[in-house]
Design an enzyme around this catalytic site. Sequence first.
Site, PDB file in Angstrom:
ATOM      1  N   GLU A 118       0.836  -1.213   0.000  1.00 35.49           N
ATOM      2  CA  GLU A 118       0.000   0.000   0.000  1.00 35.49           C
ATOM      3  C   GLU A 118       0.865   1.254   0.000  1.00 35.49           C
ATOM      4  O   GLU A 118       0.565   2.223  -0.690  1.00 35.49           O
ATOM      5  CB  GLU A 118      -0.939  -0.021   1.202  1.00 35.49           C
ATOM      6  CG  GLU A 118      -2.029  -1.075   1.062  1.00 35.49           C
ATOM      7  CD  GLU A 118      -2.901  -1.154   2.283  1.00 35.49           C
ATOM      8  OE1 GLU A 118      -2.401  -1.611   3.342  1.00 35.49           O
ATOM      9  OE2 GLU A 118      -4.068  -0.766   2.206  1.00 35.49           O
ATOM     10  N   GLU A 176      -3.949  -9.416   3.701  1.00 36.27           N
ATOM     11  CA  GLU A 176      -4.686  -9.121   4.928  1.00 36.27           C
ATOM     12  C   GLU A 176      -5.836 -10.103   5.176  1.00 36.27           C
ATOM     13  O   GLU A 176      -6.195 -10.386   6.305  1.00 36.27           O
ATOM     14  CB  GLU A 176      -5.226  -7.695   4.908  1.00 36.27           C
ATOM     15  CG  GLU A 176      -4.187  -6.618   5.091  1.00 36.27           C
ATOM     16  CD  GLU A 176      -3.509  -6.195   3.792  1.00 36.27           C
ATOM     17  OE1 GLU A 176      -3.523  -6.964   2.813  1.00 36.27           O
ATOM     18  OE2 GLU A 176      -2.953  -5.082   3.769  1.00 36.27           O
TER      19      GLU A 176
HETATM   20  N1  T1G Z   1       4.077  -7.934  11.719  1.00 36.43           N
HETATM   21  C1  T1G Z   1       4.804  -8.351  12.794  1.00 36.43           C
HETATM   22  N2  T1G Z   1       5.687  -9.383  12.756  1.00 36.43           N
HETATM   23  C2  T1G Z   1       5.834 -10.010  11.562  1.00 36.43           C
HETATM   24  C3  T1G Z   1       5.104  -9.630  10.408  1.00 36.43           C
HETATM   25  C4  T1G Z   1       4.203  -8.538  10.521  1.00 36.43           C
HETATM   26  N3  T1G Z   1       3.504  -8.081   9.468  1.00 36.43           N
HETATM   27  N4  T1G Z   1       5.473 -10.464   9.394  1.00 36.43           N
HETATM   28  C5  T1G Z   1       6.378 -11.306   9.890  1.00 36.43           C
HETATM   29  N5  T1G Z   1       6.602 -11.049  11.181  1.00 36.43           N
HETATM   30  C6  T1G Z   1       7.552 -11.731  12.060  1.00 36.43           C
HETATM   31  C7  T1G Z   1       7.141 -13.162  12.331  1.00 36.43           C
HETATM   32  O1  T1G Z   1       6.246 -13.217  13.425  1.00 36.43           O
HETATM   33  C8  T1G Z   1       8.481 -13.796  12.645  1.00 36.43           C
HETATM   34  O2  T1G Z   1       8.823 -13.398  13.956  1.00 36.43           O
HETATM   35  C9  T1G Z   1       9.444 -13.072  11.703  1.00 36.43           C
HETATM   36  O3  T1G Z   1       8.798 -11.835  11.355  1.00 36.43           O
HETATM   37  C10 T1G Z   1       9.728 -13.859  10.443  1.00 36.43           C
HETATM   38  O4  T1G Z   1       8.459 -14.190   9.873  1.00 36.43           O
HETATM   39  C11 T1G Z   1      -2.650  -1.673   7.129  1.00 36.43           C
HETATM   40  C12 T1G Z   1      -3.446  -3.958   8.283  1.00 36.43           C
HETATM   41  C13 T1G Z   1       6.820 -11.698   5.451  1.00 36.43           C
HETATM   42  C14 T1G Z   1       6.266 -13.699   4.043  1.00 36.43           C
HETATM   43  O5  T1G Z   1       0.184 -10.416   6.485  1.00 36.43           O
HETATM   44  O6  T1G Z   1       3.565 -13.444   5.494  1.00 36.43           O
HETATM   45  O7  T1G Z   1      -0.541  -4.685   6.528  1.00 36.43           O
HETATM   46  O8  T1G Z   1       8.993 -15.704  14.923  1.00 36.43           O
HETATM   47  O9  T1G Z   1       8.743 -16.677  10.151  1.00 36.43           O
HETATM   48  O10 T1G Z   1       8.592 -17.479   6.566  1.00 36.43           O
HETATM   49  O11 T1G Z   1      -3.461  -2.783   5.273  1.00 36.43           O
HETATM   50  O12 T1G Z   1       6.214 -13.366   7.735  1.00 36.43           O
HETATM   51  O13 T1G Z   1      11.057 -14.513  14.099  1.00 36.43           O
HETATM   52  O14 T1G Z   1       9.852 -13.700  16.184  1.00 36.43           O
HETATM   53  O15 T1G Z   1       6.899 -15.710   8.724  1.00 36.43           O
HETATM   54  O16 T1G Z   1      10.331 -15.778   5.775  1.00 36.43           O
HETATM   55  C15 T1G Z   1      -0.071  -7.722   6.224  1.00 36.43           C
HETATM   56  C16 T1G Z   1       2.737 -11.437   7.240  1.00 36.43           C
HETATM   57  C17 T1G Z   1      -0.193  -7.267   7.640  1.00 36.43           C
HETATM   58  C18 T1G Z   1       2.512 -10.480   6.082  1.00 36.43           C
HETATM   59  C19 T1G Z   1       8.067 -13.801   5.763  1.00 36.43           C
HETATM   60  N6  T1G Z   1       1.146  -8.456   6.036  1.00 36.43           N
HETATM   61  N7  T1G Z   1       4.058 -12.033   7.198  1.00 36.43           N
HETATM   62  O17 T1G Z   1       7.903 -15.189   5.905  1.00 36.43           O
HETATM   63  O18 T1G Z   1       9.316 -15.555   7.981  1.00 36.43           O
HETATM   64  S1  T1G Z   1      -1.711  -6.436   7.960  1.00 36.43           S
HETATM   65  C20 T1G Z   1       1.179  -9.795   6.223  1.00 36.43           C
HETATM   66  C21 T1G Z   1       4.332 -13.041   6.327  1.00 36.43           C
HETATM   67  C22 T1G Z   1      -1.579  -4.997   7.071  1.00 36.43           C
HETATM   68  C23 T1G Z   1      -2.502  -2.895   6.265  1.00 36.43           C
HETATM   69  C24 T1G Z   1      -2.804  -4.160   6.974  1.00 36.43           C
HETATM   70  C25 T1G Z   1       5.699 -13.663   6.468  1.00 36.43           C
HETATM   71  C26 T1G Z   1       6.702 -13.191   5.408  1.00 36.43           C
HETATM   72  P1  T1G Z   1       9.742 -14.400  14.850  1.00 36.43           P
HETATM   73  P2  T1G Z   1       8.288 -15.636   9.225  1.00 36.43           P
HETATM   74  P3  T1G Z   1       9.084 -16.082   6.516  1.00 36.43           P
END
Ligand code: T1G
Length: 691
Positions: free
Chosen positions: A107, A127
């Site tokens: 975004e 999301e």
């Molecule tokens: N927020 C906080 N922590 C996150 C995070 C996030 N968005 N994404 C990953 N982590 C942490 C995860 O908990 C782990 O922590 C570490 O990073 C590695 O992640 C306003 C409201 C990016 C594809 O949904 O899909 O944006 O265990 O083990 O397999 O519109 O993480 O090491 O302590 O998964 O290489 C939208 C979610 C949010 C993406 C990487 N974004 N993340 O995968 O590593 S809502 C998502 C993922 C939003 C807006 C809205 C995956 C990854 P720890 P991992 P990975």
Amino acid sequence: MTAINAVTDYTLDGDVGVITLNSPPVNALSRGVLEGIAFGMQAAVADPGAKAIVLICEGRTFIAGADIGGLGSRREERPIDPMGELERSPKPVIAAIHGTALGGGLEAALCCNYRVAVPSARCGLPEVNLGLLPGAGGTQRLPRLVGPQKALEMMTSGMHVPARQCLEMGVVDELVEEGKLREGAIAFARKVLAENRPLRKVRDISEKVEAARGHPEIFAEFRKANARKFRGFMAPEWNIRCIEAAVNQPFDEGIKTEQKLFRELLAGEQSAAQRYAFFAERQANKIPDVPDDTPLIPVNSVGIIGAGTMGGGIAMNFANAGIPVTIVEVKQDALDRGLGVIRKNYERTASRGGITAADVEKRMGLITGSLDMNALAPVDMVIEAVFERMDIKKDIFSKLDAICKPGAILATNTSALNIDEIASVTKRPEAVIGLHFFSPANVMKLLEVVRADHTSKPVIATSMKLAKKIGKVAALVGVCPGFVGNRILGQRQREAQKLMFEGAMPWDIDRVMYDFGFPMGPFAMSDLAGLDIGWVKENSRGETIRDALCELDRRGQKTGAGYYDYDENRVAHPSPVTEKIIQDFVARSGVNARTITDEEILERCLYPMVNEGAKILEEGMAIRASDIDVIWENGYGWPVYRGGPMWWGDQIGLDKVLAGMKKLQAQMGDLYKPAALLEKMVAEGKNFTRV
Ligand code: T1G
């Protein structure tokens, strides 16, 4: 270089101002990152030397979205408008993407004038997987770039789109050389300046959404085509409504619609459960006594014993990940059959466009068949997937112990047998572990990693890491009958069977489970799997309803009848034959059949599952309650928008679950005795999963 804040710096590279974010692990949009963008933009705009601006990230990825853990928490802070600062810039702003630009990250990029990416990058608005929708303008901007149809597909699936496809769709404007993102982005910025390209804003691109105006069928057809997949979920529908707003409303009105629907989802139970599930899945990888720096055993080749349904499916997981597999059978025809099934599975996937024909050959090329266990001498790991008989498994493991090289991991796919007993026939019990795959093993996400008494920490750490490499969701469990998933399943199956003897029909019970959100109920599952698993015609004496059905050759879907009657389209219908059999059994048992409410069916099936989960935790067979929820979501179809059995128990109220168990115990005996831990949690006013 100017430090904007702890996670952001600004540098002028010639005539291009570069804002660099560095907030591990994924540059999530924490308050610091948001301020870094806002104040970094103010600095770049104010810098007379900067004619264009690049937004880039250090570390593994561009912004991967909002900080999920911080969502929903209210903090009174100075208002900032990072997205507005990007979009209102009087100088061209270029987002430089690597890794995964997801959610709020994409975004933010869509608020820039242009986007460049390295070929390995991926973009998405996932999301929906958190029970949410893009809440920073993505629902209005993405349809303007890619059109409503592609936006519908991307936003309701949460897919990560590879950069090359993003280029074709117009999400990305140029691909730059891998590993040279910064240089490529700055060069692109200079090209924009040299060509005097316009300060294009995505919000002003309206052709594709205007073309869809007056065609409500786009949305009606999409809803119809996905009704089954979206059943029970709120977020997919809310995402669809936002895209409809992008088509039918002016941009600023559409943003208001997005904000309203985003707030509704964020405040709802489903998103709370799905955000919990996101972290629960990652928490499951953390094993208190197996530190992150535990040495790993390299696994570059795998042996599978048994080319049956499980062995073949397991082999595919490794071939899919590029790991060579040697699959051993005892007879040539069984081996040929097994390899044939694998090829057929790949070809079916290819026919649906999931992989290419070349992928099929590449993966088949990684799988070697053999009739000789000695072929496993050089492999790094062997997974035994033969009949569930202890004598057979012991024989295999004692042979493997003699054949396999020192340090090789010896794993069993057993779903219930005692792994300590299997390990006892080897001289290397520290190398023995359970890898319990779920059928079909090449499809089901869950892998129960079973820690035996002597399993070493490197073997555990290696198995957990390997699970992720082959695309599985792993949870570490202990050695007990049924481990964790099947042990809890046994509670539900027992109650479903008992309810039939009290007056409920299979279709009543299945309906309650289906309406709760399971893909299907226990009896439909049994018909699908086949009622005759373990049934021996010669020994059958009609002592159970299952026996009676099998004796009538009602062995499930495959015979057109089981608990249900199946029509020519395999649609299940309640069966008067089954009803009569059940009524006869109930009459013979002397029980007075009664009307059983849906609420009682749900409580009878689910409360004992929560109680068994508490026992599992007491016994240390699972590390934490959320691991149990990860197991049930990824292996048994527990609806993710309900968090898992332990989360659900908290939601219902553990005091209510305890009262229910006590009532059942009073009525039907100690089989329903509440777990001591459940009593304790209620007495202390605690719960299993709510932090
Ligand atoms: N927020 C906080 N922590 C996150 C995070 C996030 N968005 N994404 C990953 N982590 C942490 C995860 O908990 C782990 O922590 C570490 O990073 C590695 O992640 C306003 C409201 C990016 C594809 O949904 O899909 O944006 O265990 O083990 O397999 O519109 O993480 O090491 O302590 O998964 O290489 C939208 C979610 C949010 C993406 C990487 N974004 N993340 O995968 O590593 S809502 C998502 C993922 C939003 C807006 C809205 C995956 C990854 P720890 P991992 P990975």
